[in-house]
Scaffold this active site. Structure first.
Site, PDB file in Angstrom:
ATOM      1  N   GLY A  12       0.783  -1.228   0.000  1.00 32.60           N
ATOM      2  CA  GLY A  12       0.000   0.000   0.000  1.00 32.60           C
ATOM      3  C   GLY A  12       0.817   1.282   0.000  1.00 32.60           C
ATOM      4  N   SER A  13       2.045   1.243  -0.535  1.00 31.17           N
ATOM      5  CA  SER A  13       2.819   2.495  -0.549  1.00 31.17           C
ATOM      6  C   SER A  13       2.193   3.516  -1.509  1.00 31.17           C
ATOM      7  CB  SER A  13       4.290   2.238  -0.883  1.00 31.17           C
ATOM      8  OG  SER A  13       4.433   1.829  -2.216  1.00 31.17           O
ATOM      9  N   ASN A  14       1.562   3.040  -2.565  1.00 27.78           N
ATOM     10  CA  ASN A  14       0.865   3.982  -3.457  1.00 27.78           C
ATOM     11  C   ASN A  14      -0.359   4.586  -2.774  1.00 27.78           C
ATOM     12  OD1 ASN A  14       2.024   4.325  -6.268  1.00 27.78           O
ATOM     13  ND2 ASN A  14       2.186   2.111  -5.991  1.00 27.78           N
ATOM     14  N   LEU A  86      -4.417  -6.949  -7.111  1.00 24.81           N
ATOM     15  CA  LEU A  86      -4.029  -8.050  -8.001  1.00 24.81           C
ATOM     16  C   LEU A  86      -5.160  -8.932  -8.504  1.00 24.81           C
ATOM     17  CD1 LEU A  86      -0.609  -9.024  -6.360  1.00 24.81           C
ATOM     18  CD2 LEU A  86      -1.050  -7.513  -8.296  1.00 24.81           C
ATOM     19  N   ASN A 103      -5.599   2.298 -13.089  1.00 25.41           N
ATOM     20  CA  ASN A 103      -4.635   1.356 -12.521  1.00 25.41           C
ATOM     21  C   ASN A 103      -3.240   1.941 -12.649  1.00 25.41           C
ATOM     22  OD1 ASN A 103      -3.603  -1.222 -11.586  1.00 25.41           O
ATOM     23  ND2 ASN A 103      -3.030  -1.628 -13.711  1.00 25.41           N
ATOM     24  N   HIS A 105       0.726   0.838 -13.049  1.00 28.93           N
ATOM     25  CA  HIS A 105       1.499  -0.333 -13.456  1.00 28.93           C
ATOM     26  C   HIS A 105       2.971   0.069 -13.560  1.00 28.93           C
ATOM     27  CE1 HIS A 105       1.969  -4.264 -15.384  1.00 28.93           C
ATOM     28  NE2 HIS A 105       2.874  -3.668 -16.131  1.00 28.93           N
ATOM     29  N   ASP A 146      -4.113  -4.518 -18.574  1.00 27.51           N
ATOM     30  CA  ASP A 146      -3.102  -3.465 -18.830  1.00 27.51           C
ATOM     31  C   ASP A 146      -3.211  -2.874 -20.227  1.00 27.51           C
ATOM     32  OD1 ASP A 146      -2.053  -3.985 -16.254  1.00 27.51           O
ATOM     33  OD2 ASP A 146      -0.712  -5.518 -17.041  1.00 27.51           O
ATOM     34  N   GLU A 175       6.185   6.333  -9.074  1.00 26.27           N
ATOM     35  CA  GLU A 175       4.762   5.961  -8.957  1.00 26.27           C
ATOM     36  C   GLU A 175       4.069   6.852  -7.935  1.00 26.27           C
ATOM     37  OE1 GLU A 175       3.615   1.799  -8.586  1.00 26.27           O
ATOM     38  OE2 GLU A 175       5.595   1.196  -9.261  1.00 26.27           O
TER      39      GLU A 175
HETATM   40  C1  GAR Z   1       3.292  -1.154  -7.427  1.00 25.59           C
HETATM   41  O1  GAR Z   1       4.580  -1.153  -7.960  1.00 25.59           O
HETATM   42  C2  GAR Z   1       2.257  -1.200  -8.531  1.00 25.59           C
HETATM   43  O2  GAR Z   1       2.611  -0.462  -9.668  1.00 25.59           O
HETATM   44  C3  GAR Z   1       2.254  -2.671  -8.838  1.00 25.59           C
HETATM   45  O3  GAR Z   1       2.262  -3.287  -7.560  1.00 25.59           O
HETATM   46  C4  GAR Z   1       2.999  -2.450  -6.677  1.00 25.59           C
HETATM   47  C5  GAR Z   1       2.165  -2.195  -5.442  1.00 25.59           C
HETATM   48  O4  GAR Z   1       2.927  -1.526  -4.472  1.00 25.59           O
HETATM   49  N1  GAR Z   1       1.109  -3.060  -9.607  1.00 25.59           N
HETATM   50  C6  GAR Z   1       1.145  -4.036 -10.504  1.00 25.59           C
HETATM   51  O5  GAR Z   1       2.130  -4.718 -10.722  1.00 25.59           O
HETATM   52  C7  GAR Z   1      -0.162  -4.248 -11.241  1.00 25.59           C
HETATM   53  N2  GAR Z   1       0.030  -5.045 -12.402  1.00 25.59           N
HETATM   54  P1  GAR Z   1       2.231  -0.863  -3.198  1.00 25.59           P
HETATM   55  O6  GAR Z   1       1.307  -1.910  -2.610  1.00 25.59           O
HETATM   56  O7  GAR Z   1       3.388  -0.542  -2.290  1.00 25.59           O
HETATM   57  O8  GAR Z   1       1.495   0.361  -3.683  1.00 25.59           O
END
Ligand code: GAR
Length: 190
Positions: A12-14, A86, A103, A105, A146, A175
């Protein structure tokens, strides 16, 4: 107020980057709820910030997960943000919310996207392909994986001493800027 739901499956850093952006600047949008398809740290981050949370366990619900999320969300949000979520949402869910699901990516789509391309797998594939650059993309979610229209993209240069791990870290920094930027852009045009 423009309302968003953030869907997570991992760290969940995003999600945190959105929470931090909201708390440090007047963005004009708010997180109504955080939804996960499993127990994960993203849910903890939401709870720490007093945001409503809901877990729909993908292992129990299987194909019904989209229906359950749909029922829970109803019409309460303007935008659904997939931030490391996911599970694959079904066509009915997506068609109901055309151009209202985005989304993030971690590659320069259309490169290194599609089924099975998530997390570290992407960065390993990029390194194996000896690319000179990678990056991240925010795109609308359509019925493909995607494949939706690109909203924002940021390039990251790959240095000779980069590994899949260092690349992931460098891209994640970008990101965290790109996702809040894309949400703000969509808020303005909606
Ligand atoms: C992120 O890098 C995101 O772009 C990727 O999962 C990570 C989640 O990080 N998403 C995908 O690969 C989707 N195909 P987070 O949980 O720290 O935000």
């Amino acid at each position: 107020m423009f309302k968003i739901a953030v869907l997570v499956s991992g760290g969940g850093s995003n999600l945190q980057s959105i929470i931090d952006t909201i708390s440090t600047s007047k963005v004009g949008y708010e997180i109504s709820c955080v939804i996960a398809d499993r127990e994960c740290y993203g849910i903890e981050r939401a709870k720490k910030n007093n945001i409503e949370t809901k877990i729909f366990d993908r292992k129990i619900l299987k194909k019904d997960i989209s229906k359950k999320i749909d029922e829970y969300l109803g019409n309460r949000v303007n935008l659904v943000v997939l931030a490391g979520f996911l599970s694959i949402l079904d066509e009915e869910f997506i068609n109901k919310r055309r151009r209202r699901i985005i989304n993030i990516h971690p590659s320069l789509l259309p490169k290194f996207g599609g089924p099975g391309m998530f997390g570290m797998r992407i960065h390993r594939a990029v390194m194996e392909a000896k690319e000179f650059e990678s990056g991240c993309t925010v795109h609308y979610v359509d019925a493909g994986i995607d494949t939706g229209e690109i909203i924002e993209q940021k390039k990251v240069k790959i240095e000779v001493d980069d590994t899949a791990e260092t690349l992931q870290k460098k891209i994640l920094v970008e990101e965290h800027k790109l996702l809040p930027k894309a949400i703000r852009k969509l808020m303005k045009i909606n």
